[in-house]
Write a protein that holds these residues in place. Structure first.
Motif: not given
Lengths: 404, 106
Positions: A35-36, A79, A97-98
């Motif tokens: 994620k980051g 990502k 999340k996407k």
């Protein structure tokens, strides 16, 4: 299918990247979701002096090498953030999340950790207005000012010393008796010699105070119970980390009260095909070198798991004939004799049956899946479905009846 | 970096002279939280094309700018409209929080 993989790794710190190196090298179709920034907590470390082969290296440099290494073996990177999982089927599903969905035969949880919050008044409200968690990011904003550091671990003391390059004065709030810090001895000695550093012992912070920016903190002495105010413009919290495993609540993965996942020597969790590594798991030493070891172990264990899964698919699920799945163990004579009888029987009924022998010593996943505890055991499959379990006697006639 | 970078001079123009409704993210290269938040902001930008400006300031290159807002850390997203300051979001913020703030201003 484009969204189907052999192995999905959640997290791109040293544990996840090492798993990606081993997964890629084993020719597993591997996806690492992060994620980051790549490198996780190691990426936020200015100086690493205990990773073998590197006498002194920065976290971002070392992690960039890990990533290049993983890419060279063909691992894919994405990502995004994993927000949901479904581990109930053979093909495990992760949702991001996407709003993308990915499937894999095995999943390695390498999501790392995040700073623990004290959850005291003012901490959240003044975040970014004097309350900080990252010295590299924010120390410079406190040029010539008074700063407080909460905590006395490696991170607190080492980051604290970095902050003194900018701050006028740095006060470290320590839980323990005078002279006792949680950090390594080398750093402790340096800190005691640092003229800008002061220590307040046996104490903790109860509240961060200020209108728009931090103006002071309220310090509580744990021995006397008394409180006092200390004027400052900045407070850095280094009060430990918590595992980033909240997204797994409800997934069926076992965790301890703090959110760490218990695993065995193979990094296996309580769910088959799901592995946990690095700062996500219960362990003794949390370092880059041990995280890398975890990643390697998990990827090799995942490779074996996938091999078994594929073998099952090819030999049993896709078989035209019914399958006699015979469990044996080389150290169990009875089970060996029995499997010989089964082979003879299969020869007689070779039109209808094929035989697959499973060594319990090496193929424990299949045995676990069908809850095989006793030897000998024979399960009959038709088109991948278990249709019955044989009553195992050494009487051939009795066995024959069961096959017809 | 996909967002247009503002220097002190460009900042004056865009924010105060033109009075554009916009956000400005203050960040620095070696800040790991910034590396998470900046891409989130970049992804939002196309959704507000022509309606809301997106800019960024590198605090290492433009010290006077962050000092003038007495910022105490990065990343910080500052919001402006008609030359007025409309608040900020600090640290690790989610996409939804940024969207909410933009909608509030528009």
């Amino acid at each position: 299918m484009g969204n189907t993989y052999d192995l999905i790794i959640i997290g791109g710190g040293p544990a996840g990247l090492s798993a990606a190196i081993y997964g890629g090298r084993a020719k597993l179709k591997t996806l690492l979701i992060n994620k980051g920034t790549i490198g996780g907590m190691a990426d936020t470390t200015r100086e690493i002096v205990n990773y073998p082969g590197y006498i002194n290296v920065s976290g971002p440099e070392l992690m960039s090498d890990f990533k290049k290494h993983a890419e060279s073996f063909g691992a894919e990177f994405l990502k995004d953030e994993v927000v949901g999982t479904d581990f109930s089927q053979d093909m495990k599903k992760v949702t991001t999340k996407k709003k993308k969905e990915f499937f894999a035969k095995a999943v390695i949880l390498a999501g790392g950790c995040q700073p623990r919050l004290l959850n005291i008044p003012g901490e959240k409200e003044l975040r970014g207005s004097g309350v900080a968690y990252c010295a590299t990011c924010d120390a410079e904003f406190f040029e010539g000012e008074d700063v407080v550091v909460v905590g006395s671990g490696d991170q607190a003391i080492e980051e604290g010393m970095f902050i003194t390059k900018f701050a006028r004065k740095l006060t470290v709030i320590v839980l323990h008796d005078e002279g006792i810090l949680d950090c390594n001895k080398v750093s402790a000695e340096k800190a005691f010699q640092n003229e800008k550093m002061e220590f307040i012992w046996n104490s903790t912070i109860e509240e961060v105070l200020g209108e728009d920016n931090v103006e002071r903190v309220r310090i509580k002495n744990l021995k006397t119970g008394s409180s006092s105010n200390l004027d400052c413009q900045g407070v850095f919290f280094f009060v430990g980390m918590i595992p980033a495993t909240q997204f797994l609540k409800g997934s069926g993965i076992e965790m301890d009260s703090r959110g760490y996942i218990p695993v065995n020597d193979l990094m296996e969790t309580n769910l088959s095909g799901i592995f946990a590594v690095g700062d996500n798991r219960v362990k003794y030493l949390r370092q880059v070198v041990s995280a890398a070891g975890d990643g390697a172990t998990a990827a090799v264990a995942a490779e074996r798991y996938i091999e078994e899964l594929d073998a099952f698919q090819n030999n049993i699920a896709n078989s035209d004939k019914k399958v006699l799945l015979v469990f044996f163990n080389a150290t169990n004579t009875e089970s060996l004799e029995f499997s010989a009888i089964m082979e003879e029987l299969q020869q007689e009924y070779r039109e209808d049956y094929k035989i697959v022998k499973v060594d319990m010593a090496t193929k424990k996943n299949i045995a676990e899946k069908y809850e095989v505890k006793m030897l000998p055991t024979v399960i009959i499959f038709d088109k991948g479905e278990k249709i019955k379990e044989l009553e195992c006697s050494m009487d051939k006639a009795n066995l024959k009846i069961q096959l017809i | 970096m996909l967002l247009p970078q503002l220097t002190s001079k460009a900042f004056e123009e865009k924010i105060y002279d033109n009075g554009e409704a916009c956000l400005v993210i203050f960040s620095r290269k070696d800040c790991h939280v910034c590396k998470e938040v900046v891409p989130t902001v970049e992804e939002l930008q196309p959704n507000y094309e022509g309606k809301f400006g997106f800019y960024y300031v590198d605090v290492e290159e433009d010290k006077p700018l962050y000092q003038s807002f007495s910022l105490k850390g990065v990343p910080q997203i500052l919001f402006f409209k008609e030359g007025e300051y409309y608040g900020k979001l600090s640290g690790h913020v989610e996409e939804e929080q940024i969207e909410e703030k933009i909608e509030e201003i528009l």
